[in-house]
Design a protein around this motif. Structure first.
Motif, mmCIF file in Angstrom:
data_model
loop_
_atom_site.group_PDB
_atom_site.id
_atom_site.type_symbol
_atom_site.label_atom_id
_atom_site.label_comp_id
_atom_site.label_asym_id
_atom_site.label_seq_id
_atom_site.Cartn_x
_atom_site.Cartn_y
_atom_site.Cartn_z
ATOM 1 N N UNK A 76 77.008 -5.443 -32.076
ATOM 2 C CA UNK A 76 76.103 -5.067 -31.017
ATOM 3 C C UNK A 76 76.820 -5.403 -29.661
ATOM 4 N N UNK A 77 76.270 -4.234 -28.778
ATOM 5 C CA UNK A 77 76.751 -4.530 -27.280
ATOM 6 C C UNK A 77 75.935 -5.530 -26.747
ATOM 7 N N UNK A 78 76.779 -6.664 -25.791
ATOM 8 C CA UNK A 78 76.305 -7.525 -24.999
ATOM 9 C C UNK A 78 76.512 -7.180 -23.430
ATOM 10 N N UNK A 79 75.582 -6.885 -22.767
ATOM 11 C CA UNK A 79 75.894 -6.654 -21.032
ATOM 12 C C UNK A 79 75.216 -8.082 -20.535
ATOM 13 N N UNK A 80 76.180 -8.687 -19.952
ATOM 14 C CA UNK A 80 76.101 -9.918 -18.997
ATOM 15 C C UNK A 80 75.182 -9.535 -18.004
ATOM 16 N N UNK A 81 74.293 -10.223 -17.373
ATOM 17 C CA UNK A 81 73.552 -10.409 -16.087
ATOM 18 C C UNK A 81 73.490 -11.417 -15.334
ATOM 19 N N UNK A 82 73.836 -11.573 -14.067
ATOM 20 C CA UNK A 82 73.783 -12.962 -13.391
ATOM 21 C C UNK A 82 74.041 -12.694 -12.078
ATOM 22 N N UNK A 83 73.377 -13.904 -11.519
ATOM 23 C CA UNK A 83 73.480 -14.010 -9.856
ATOM 24 C C UNK A 83 74.640 -14.518 -9.401
ATOM 25 N N UNK A 84 75.375 -15.033 -10.603
ATOM 26 C CA UNK A 84 76.378 -15.998 -10.162
ATOM 27 C C UNK A 84 77.974 -14.912 -10.117
ATOM 28 N N UNK A 85 78.881 -15.272 -9.340
ATOM 29 C CA UNK A 85 80.232 -14.373 -9.170
ATOM 30 C C UNK A 85 81.129 -15.748 -9.587
ATOM 31 N N UNK A 86 81.031 -16.579 -10.360
ATOM 32 C CA UNK A 86 82.029 -17.577 -10.740
ATOM 33 C C UNK A 86 83.064 -17.254 -11.731
ATOM 34 N N UNK A 87 84.270 -17.327 -11.324
ATOM 35 C CA UNK A 87 85.283 -16.964 -12.024
ATOM 36 C C UNK A 87 85.242 -17.240 -13.666
ATOM 37 N N UNK A 97 83.670 -11.689 -25.784
ATOM 38 C CA UNK A 97 83.325 -10.208 -26.272
ATOM 39 C C UNK A 97 82.216 -9.513 -25.612
ATOM 40 N N UNK A 98 81.690 -10.014 -24.481
ATOM 41 C CA UNK A 98 80.868 -9.118 -23.656
ATOM 42 C C UNK A 98 81.270 -7.707 -23.588
ATOM 43 N N UNK A 99 80.329 -6.781 -23.565
ATOM 44 C CA UNK A 99 80.827 -5.567 -23.478
ATOM 45 C C UNK A 99 80.667 -4.893 -21.763
ATOM 46 N N UNK A 100 80.198 -5.649 -21.237
ATOM 47 C CA UNK A 100 79.927 -5.402 -19.692
ATOM 48 C C UNK A 100 79.565 -6.671 -18.897
ATOM 49 N N UNK A 101 79.792 -6.598 -17.565
ATOM 50 C CA UNK A 101 79.344 -7.894 -16.768
ATOM 51 C C UNK A 101 78.886 -6.914 -15.589
ATOM 52 N N UNK A 102 77.564 -7.430 -15.163
ATOM 53 C CA UNK A 102 76.944 -6.829 -13.954
ATOM 54 C C UNK A 102 76.027 -7.794 -13.174
ATOM 55 N N UNK A 103 75.953 -7.703 -11.899
ATOM 56 C CA UNK A 103 75.276 -8.585 -11.213
ATOM 57 C C UNK A 103 73.653 -7.942 -11.202
ATOM 58 N N UNK A 104 72.727 -9.250 -11.073
ATOM 59 C CA UNK A 104 71.302 -8.971 -11.041
ATOM 60 C C UNK A 104 70.763 -7.955 -9.993
ATOM 61 N N UNK A 105 71.722 -8.231 -8.629
ATOM 62 C CA UNK A 105 71.474 -7.417 -7.538
ATOM 63 C C UNK A 105 71.850 -5.830 -7.633
ATOM 64 N N UNK A 106 72.380 -5.545 -8.909
ATOM 65 C CA UNK A 106 72.684 -4.149 -9.247
ATOM 66 C C UNK A 106 71.520 -3.187 -9.070
#
Length: 210
Positions: A76-87, A97-106
């Protein structure tokens, strides 16, 4: 039909995401949840193709959520969404194993593109996330990209993402296909999953101890 499940503690955002995703003819939101307390049972029941996962949620957050999903449902693909840009959050999501990482403001349409990308085997990474990855290497003077196995081409593509180029623009710039760009991004995720920020720091400490 592409089945999608949303985890987000904001009911208004869940509704907005559902409306956005279901505006796409072949997308169907089959579940919406405010936390990951029962994530294993929920995913087992719904068996989605893609999960949109918020990071900051009460009880069990998205970092633990992606860990559980990928442990029990690795396809199962998991795309993370967050307002944070924490390393550390970025690297933990990659490591689990996240498949991608995008910000909520995308831009909303970019969320749809991100889902389409993961379904094709890609790993969407927004410019701001690429910036955090490069920043990690640059601030860790004793940790080089090649210690993670990143090639010169992968670092070049990261820099293009930081500069705001789309995958298509990068493909045109370096004379490779769109799918090859996607493949490079996926390899970057795969390689960075080997270590979290904290693990890298611990490893370096062990190497430098007398």
């Amino acid at each position: 039909m592409v089945s999608i499940v949303i985890f987000d503690d904001n009911p208004g955002r869940r509704e907005s995401l559902r409306m956005l995703l279901e505006s796409k003819e072949n997308f169907l939101v089959t579940g919406e949840f405010p936390d990951c307390i029962k994530v294993k049972e929920q995913i087992a029941l719904l068996q989605p193709d893609v999960v949109l996962m918020d990071i900051q949620m009460p009880g069990v957050d998205g970092i633990e959520g992606v860990r559980i999903i990928k442990e029990f449902f690795p396809d199962i693909h998991v795309i993370m969404q967050t307002v944070f840009e924490d390393d550390e959050k970025i690297f933990d999501a990659m490591r689990f194993g996240a498949s991608g990482y995008i910000l909520k403001k995308t831009d909303p349409q970019q969320i749809i593109i991100a889902i389409e990308d993961v379904l094709k085997g890609g790993s969407p990474m927004t410019p701001s996330i690429a910036t955090r990855v490069l920043h990690f290497f640059r601030k860790q003077h004793d940790i080089r990209p090649d210690q993670y196995g990143l090639s010169d081409r992968e670092m070049e593509i990261l820099q293009f993402l930081v500069d705001g180029l789309s995958y298509k623009m990068i493909a045109d710039r370096v004379n490779i296909s769109y799918n090859t760009v996607n493949s490079h991004i996926k390899k970057i995720y795969d390689k960075l999953q080997v270590h979290s920020v904290s693990e890298a720091a611990v490893s370096y400490t062990h190497l430098t101890l007398p």
